[in-house]
Design an enzyme around this catalytic site. Structure first.
Site, PDB file in Angstrom:
ATOM      1  CG  HIS A 141     -50.181  24.053 135.862  1.00  0.00           C
ATOM      2  ND1 HIS A 141     -49.141  24.133 136.754  1.00  0.00           N
ATOM      3  CD2 HIS A 141     -50.630  25.325 135.724  1.00  0.00           C
ATOM      4  CE1 HIS A 141     -48.976  25.381 137.126  1.00  0.00           C
ATOM      5  NE2 HIS A 141     -49.854  26.128 136.527  1.00  0.00           N
ATOM      6  CB  CYS A 192     -52.279  28.488 139.952  1.00  0.00           C
ATOM      7  SG  CYS A 192     -51.039  29.255 138.874  1.00  0.00           S
ATOM      8  CG  HIS A 246     -53.606  28.468 134.431  1.00  0.00           C
ATOM      9  ND1 HIS A 246     -54.007  27.807 135.554  1.00  0.00           N
ATOM     10  CD2 HIS A 246     -52.299  28.743 134.621  1.00  0.00           C
ATOM     11  CE1 HIS A 246     -52.998  27.693 136.388  1.00  0.00           C
ATOM     12  NE2 HIS A 246     -51.940  28.247 135.849  1.00  0.00           N
ATOM     13  CG  HIS A 267     -47.759  28.647 133.292  1.00  0.00           C
ATOM     14  ND1 HIS A 267     -47.702  29.922 133.782  1.00  0.00           N
ATOM     15  CD2 HIS A 267     -48.525  27.942 134.166  1.00  0.00           C
ATOM     16  CE1 HIS A 267     -48.405  29.991 134.902  1.00  0.00           C
ATOM     17  NE2 HIS A 267     -48.918  28.798 135.159  1.00  0.00           N
ATOM     18  CG  ASP A 284     -44.547  21.625 123.137  1.00  0.00           C
ATOM     19  OD1 ASP A 284     -44.812  22.634 123.816  1.00  0.00           O
ATOM     20  OD2 ASP A 284     -44.457  21.645 121.895  1.00  0.00           O
ATOM     21  CG  HIS A 285     -48.743  22.273 122.268  1.00  0.00           C
ATOM     22  ND1 HIS A 285     -47.447  22.715 122.157  1.00  0.00           N
ATOM     23  CD2 HIS A 285     -49.515  23.214 121.672  1.00  0.00           C
ATOM     24  CE1 HIS A 285     -47.438  23.869 121.514  1.00  0.00           C
ATOM     25  NE2 HIS A 285     -48.671  24.200 121.217  1.00  0.00           N
ATOM     26  CD  GLU A 330     -45.720  28.066 137.034  1.00  0.00           C
ATOM     27  OE1 GLU A 330     -45.845  26.835 137.064  1.00  0.00           O
ATOM     28  OE2 GLU A 330     -46.071  28.811 137.971  1.00  0.00           O
TER      29      GLU A 330
END
Ligand code: NI
Length: 137
Positions: free
Chosen positions: A17, A36, A42, A44, A82-83, A127
């Site tokens: 995100h 961020c 980047h 998480h 996911d991903h 997170e």
């Protein structure tokens, strides 16, 4: 007598995100969101805890079958997030910042229709190991 019991299921997903407010310039975004707001995104490793509260059923003794809960989370949350790049791939974040707070609200709204109205649903999202949010508060 109150026989309500909370059951929990943990899952995880990885996602990228970027936090930024498009009304602000880069310097303001960096001041508020720090790394961020990195324009190139980047990732998480999100840890998700889903809590369902209700009375154990007379026939099974379960509040909710954990296999059913696990399958719901897989189908409606993990497959969805996911991903992925949350900003670019997830329509829910087209106009809202994919903060942990907003992700938790989106996850709640994805799961709520699939859990009995008699049961309370609560989402906890990590997170990082030290930063986590809970919805509803
Ligand atoms: Ni971040």
């Amino acid at each position: 007598m109150n026989k309500r019991v909370a059951v929990f299921r943990k899952e995880h997903f990885n996602a990228a995100h970027r936090l930024y407010n498009r009304q602000w310039d880069d310097a303001t975004n960096f001041r508020v969101f720090g790394k961020c707001s990195n324009p190139h995104y980047h990732g998480h490793n999100y840890e998700l805890e889903v809590r369902v509260t209700g009375e154990p059923q007379a026939d099974t003794g379960f509040v909710m079958d954990m296999k059913v809960l696990s399958d719901l989370i897989q189908q409606y949350v993990i497959e969805h997030f996911d991903h992925k790049n949350l900003n670019l791939d997830i329509p829910e974040f087209k106009d809202i910042n994919p903060t942990a707070e907003n992700i938790a609200v989106v996850i709640y709204n994805l799961l709520r229709p699939h859990v009995s109205e008699k049961q309370e649903l609560r989402i906890r999202l990590y997170e990082t190991p030290r930063n986590f949010v809970e919805y509803p508060a």
